[in-house]
Design a protein around this motif. Structure first.
Motif, PDB file in Angstrom:
ATOM      1  N   UNK A  83       2.625  14.644   1.717  1.00 38.12           N
ATOM      2  CA  UNK A  83       2.642  14.749   3.178  1.00 38.12           C
ATOM      3  C   UNK A  83       1.246  14.514   3.754  1.00 38.12           C
ATOM      4  N   UNK A  84       0.211  15.104   3.136  1.00 35.76           N
ATOM      5  CA  UNK A  84      -1.144  14.929   3.658  1.00 35.76           C
ATOM      6  C   UNK A  84      -1.606  13.481   3.509  1.00 35.76           C
ATOM      7  N   UNK A  85      -1.211  12.831   2.422  1.00 39.72           N
ATOM      8  CA  UNK A  85      -1.562  11.429   2.242  1.00 39.72           C
ATOM      9  C   UNK A  85      -0.935  10.569   3.345  1.00 39.72           C
ATOM     10  N   UNK A  86       0.318  10.853   3.682  1.00 40.21           N
ATOM     11  CA  UNK A  86       0.985  10.115   4.758  1.00 40.21           C
ATOM     12  C   UNK A  86       0.276  10.353   6.088  1.00 40.21           C
ATOM     13  N   UNK A  87      -0.107  11.590   6.345  1.00 38.93           N
ATOM     14  CA  UNK A  87      -0.839  11.909   7.578  1.00 38.93           C
ATOM     15  C   UNK A  87      -2.140  11.120   7.642  1.00 38.93           C
ATOM     16  N   UNK A  88      -2.857  11.072   6.539  1.00 39.97           N
ATOM     17  CA  UNK A  88      -4.143  10.380   6.517  1.00 39.97           C
ATOM     18  C   UNK A  88      -3.968   8.883   6.742  1.00 39.97           C
ATOM     19  N   UNK A  89      -2.914   8.310   6.138  1.00 39.69           N
ATOM     20  CA  UNK A  89      -2.652   6.876   6.311  1.00 39.69           C
ATOM     21  C   UNK A  89      -2.312   6.572   7.764  1.00 39.69           C
ATOM     22  N   UNK A  90      -1.488   7.416   8.373  1.00 39.54           N
ATOM     23  CA  UNK A  90      -1.109   7.197   9.770  1.00 39.54           C
ATOM     24  C   UNK A  90      -2.328   7.310  10.690  1.00 39.54           C
ATOM     25  N   UNK A  91      -3.204   8.285  10.395  1.00 39.28           N
ATOM     26  CA  UNK A  91      -4.347   8.535  11.275  1.00 39.28           C
ATOM     27  C   UNK A  91      -5.488   7.542  11.069  1.00 39.28           C
ATOM     28  N   UNK A  92      -5.449   6.803   9.957  1.00 34.89           N
ATOM     29  CA  UNK A  92      -6.579   5.926   9.635  1.00 34.89           C
ATOM     30  C   UNK A  92      -6.575   4.667  10.493  1.00 34.89           C
ATOM     31  N   UNK A  93      -7.701   4.422  11.136  1.00 34.05           N
ATOM     32  CA  UNK A  93      -7.908   3.200  11.898  1.00 34.05           C
ATOM     33  C   UNK A  93      -9.411   2.991  11.983  1.00 34.05           C
ATOM     34  N   UNK A  94      -9.936   2.323  10.949  1.00 36.43           N
ATOM     35  CA  UNK A  94     -11.387   2.211  10.798  1.00 36.43           C
ATOM     36  C   UNK A  94     -12.032   3.591  10.789  1.00 36.43           C
TER      37      UNK A  94
END
Length: 392
Positions: A181-192
């Protein structure tokens, strides 16, 4: 030759005494916090063991807690905390254990495990929240808000309803779900890169989806007992916990707390910002990943034994930070004491609150309801009080 003054050269001192190294432990605010927290845990624990289906005078219940036949007999302590098999292997004792009074058996077999589980759950959730807040540089971060709780809860429900053979590996299963779940959150939040706002929004999105999937799992459960157990996981409850849950959470708690304490320097560096941390030679992504793993393990272990207890990972680090500052050496230690105080206090509040309503002394209101009732208004208080809410 005299040593250069580090304040003028910018270099660290060449020598450092043990007294200087641990002087932060004597911080008055930290000592006061620890003392008050211990007092709350002791008082709350004594109140907790005083109530139950088996009635006994309060004085007798308290005497049973300090019964010398248990506290000074390594065989009983080993049996409670590590199991009878390990007790007999370590001590070599193969006979029958000495008899205990009925009151002592009731208190130590049934009521004390609930207090210990509350202590360990409070430690884990508080420290997990503190680590997540440093890793994300976001004071709103917590296992509950970042989706870790819902991810761990979903995998636990899958283990209870579908993959029942995994029920003996709940801490590891929960850790896998929380990490995913945390990995998915990090991927969604990542933008440069990430930002406090994007991380919180991504956490809300993932939590909502995973909570919907948790609700859907109830349609696949045909056993009423499984449904009731699943409800307890989703609300966060200490009902029915015993020494088995203590043994399940104890080793993972020790590992998580040691790693968190040893990582305080890295957590302090992360608070300086990614560029500053890199300039100091830190492998930021590797350290962030490793620390997130510690936080996920701590939170998932708690969820495996007590279900989804909300807001503890948000409230406690913020309160401790306001009292002792942002130095993670003091912050981690403060969370180790304040987390159990909140959990034990909330569990006592849940018990006494239900007693006040029903008049029965054996009610079992889920502790997650109390932490939610406390955490929701506190979250609103943070929003109203601070103009720059979010980034630390």
């Amino acid at each position: 030759m005299t040593e250069s003054d580090p304040s003028t050269t910018g270099a660290p001192p060449r020598t450092q005494t043990e007294q200087d190294r641990f002087s932060w432990l004597l911080d008055p605010a930290l000592l006061t916090l620890c003392f008050v927290s211990v007092a709350i845990v002791v008082l709350g624990g004594l109140l907790q063991v005083s109530f139950g289906a088996y009635t006994m005078p309060i004085g007798k219940a308290w005497q049973s807690v300090i019964d010398a036949d248990v506290l000074f007999d390594i065989r009983w302590l080993f049996k409670f905390f590590f199991g009878e098999g390990l007790m007999r292997s370590v001590t070599g004792y193969q006979g029958e254990l000495p008899n205990l009074t009925t009151g002592t058996l009731v208190v130590w077999n049934i009521r004390m495990p609930r207090v210990f589980v509350a202590i360990f759950v409070g430690m884990n959730l508080a420290v997990s929240g503190a680590i997540f807040q440093a890793v994300t540089r976001n004071e709103l971060a917590s296992p509950f808000i970042l989706g870790v709780s819902s991810g761990a809860g979903l995998t636990i429900l899958l283990s209870l309803v579908v993959f029942t053979s995994l029920s003996g590996l709940l801490p590891l299963v929960a850790a896998l779900g929380g990490a995913t779940a945390f990995f998915i959150v990090y991927v969604i939040a990542w933008k440069n890169g990430t930002s406090p706002v994007r991380l919180v929004l991504a956490g809300v999105i993932v939590s909502t989806v995973f909570q919907s999937l948790q609700t859907a799992m109830f349609f696949f459960a045909t056993d009423l007992g499984v449904v009731q157990t699943a409800i307890a996981w989703t609300t966060g409850s200490l009902t029915g916990v015993g020494w088995e849950q203590v043994r399940m959470i104890l080793p993972w708690t020790i590992i998580s707390m040691i790693l968190a304490t040893l990582s305080s320097r890295q957590l302090n560096v992360l608070l300086l910002g990614e560029q500053t941390a890199k300039s100091l030679g830190m492998a930021v992504e590797k350290i962030r990943f490793a620390l997130s793993g510690v936080a996920v393990l701590a939170a998932a272990t708690s969820i495996a034994v007590a279900g989804i207890v909300s807001f503890v990972g948000l409230i406690v680090p913020h309160l401790v930070r306001n009292l002792v500052g942002s130095d993670y050496k003091k912050l981690i230690v403060g969370c180790l004491f304040a987390g159990p105080a909140l959990m034990v206090g909330a569990d006592v509040g849940a018990r006494l609150g239900l007693m006040a309503v029903t008049g029965a002394n054996n009610g079992q209101l889920p502790v997650g309801i109390v932490t939610g009732l406390v955490g929701g208004p506190y979250f609103l208080y943070l929003m109203r009080k601070q103009q720059q809410l979010g980034e630390i």
